[in-house]
Design an enzyme around this catalytic site. Structure first.
Site, PDB file in Angstrom:
ATOM      1  N   GLN A  78      -3.155   1.774  -1.168  1.00 37.63           N
ATOM      2  CA  GLN A  78      -4.069   1.268  -0.137  1.00 37.63           C
ATOM      3  C   GLN A  78      -3.555  -0.055   0.409  1.00 37.63           C
ATOM      4  O   GLN A  78      -3.995  -1.118  -0.015  1.00 37.63           O
ATOM      5  CB  GLN A  78      -5.456   1.097  -0.771  1.00 37.63           C
ATOM      6  CG  GLN A  78      -6.541   0.759   0.186  1.00 37.63           C
ATOM      7  CD  GLN A  78      -6.987   1.949   0.989  1.00 37.63           C
ATOM      8  OE1 GLN A  78      -7.126   3.038   0.473  1.00 37.63           O
ATOM      9  NE2 GLN A  78      -7.212   1.736   2.252  1.00 37.63           N
ATOM     10  N   PHE A  79      -2.628  -0.001   1.376  1.00 36.38           N
ATOM     11  CA  PHE A  79      -2.048  -1.236   1.904  1.00 36.38           C
ATOM     12  C   PHE A  79      -3.082  -2.118   2.591  1.00 36.38           C
ATOM     13  O   PHE A  79      -2.920  -3.326   2.684  1.00 36.38           O
ATOM     14  CB  PHE A  79      -0.871  -0.937   2.848  1.00 36.38           C
ATOM     15  CG  PHE A  79      -1.259  -0.533   4.235  1.00 36.38           C
ATOM     16  CD1 PHE A  79      -1.328  -1.492   5.244  1.00 36.38           C
ATOM     17  CD2 PHE A  79      -1.546   0.781   4.536  1.00 36.38           C
ATOM     18  CE1 PHE A  79      -1.677  -1.127   6.538  1.00 36.38           C
ATOM     19  CE2 PHE A  79      -1.894   1.159   5.819  1.00 36.38           C
ATOM     20  CZ  PHE A  79      -1.967   0.199   6.822  1.00 36.38           C
ATOM     21  N   THR A  80      -4.193  -1.530   3.041  1.00 31.69           N
ATOM     22  CA  THR A  80      -5.206  -2.314   3.744  1.00 31.69           C
ATOM     23  C   THR A  80      -5.917  -3.321   2.834  1.00 31.69           C
ATOM     24  O   THR A  80      -6.609  -4.202   3.328  1.00 31.69           O
ATOM     25  CB  THR A  80      -6.246  -1.412   4.432  1.00 31.69           C
ATOM     26  OG1 THR A  80      -6.891  -0.605   3.454  1.00 31.69           O
ATOM     27  CG2 THR A  80      -5.586  -0.525   5.483  1.00 31.69           C
TER      28      THR A  80
END
Length: 146
Positions: A78-80
């Protein structure tokens, strides 16, 4: 490294209408990687997550870990999680690791969980994913590497 840990009764991740990972009783993990994260961060964070005493005993007290309850983990990159919303209205993702580095650390994190006897299911790195789960409690925590 940052992991959103959610105690879950069941969870599944779907890519293009295909279930690519699913668990019963365990933890839904959203895993964020930043540029300077290392395998040491992955190991530390995996051990912390696996040993968090967030499952209840018969008296309703959180005394058991994922290892203790023989639970499973659904791990989704989950890069966010490294989105900076402090300026303007559009998040800035400059703190998120580049894909090659993120994949290396994400895979190490999952491997360290598995080495502790945890069944790990995953999403598909870099794909658009639909995630469904039942948050148990609800219990949601954030674990960060040192």
């Amino acid at each position: 490294m940052k992991v959103v840990v959610q105690r879950s009764k069941k969870a599944a991740v779907t890519v293009n209408n295909e279930v690519v990972g699913k668990i019963e009783n365990g933890l839904m993990l959203l895993v964020g990687i930043t540029h300077n994260d290392t395998e040491e961060d992955a190991k530390y964070t995996a051990e912390k997550v696996a040993n968090l005493r967030i499952f209840e005993n018969d008296e309703g007290k959180m005394t058991h870990s994922l290892i203790d309850v023989e639970g499973q983990a659904l791990s989704v990159s989950q890069f966010t999680l490294y989105g900076d919303c402090s300026k303007g209205r559009r998040p800035n993702f400059m703190s998120a690791a580049k894909p090659d580095h993120a994949l290396e650390i994400y895979e190490a994190f999952n491997r360290y969980l598995e080495e502790q006897g945890i069944k790990v299911e995953t999403g598909r790195f870099g794909a658009m994913m639909d995630i469904t789960f039942t948050n148990d409690g609800p219990v949601t925590l954030i674990v960060e590497s040192k």
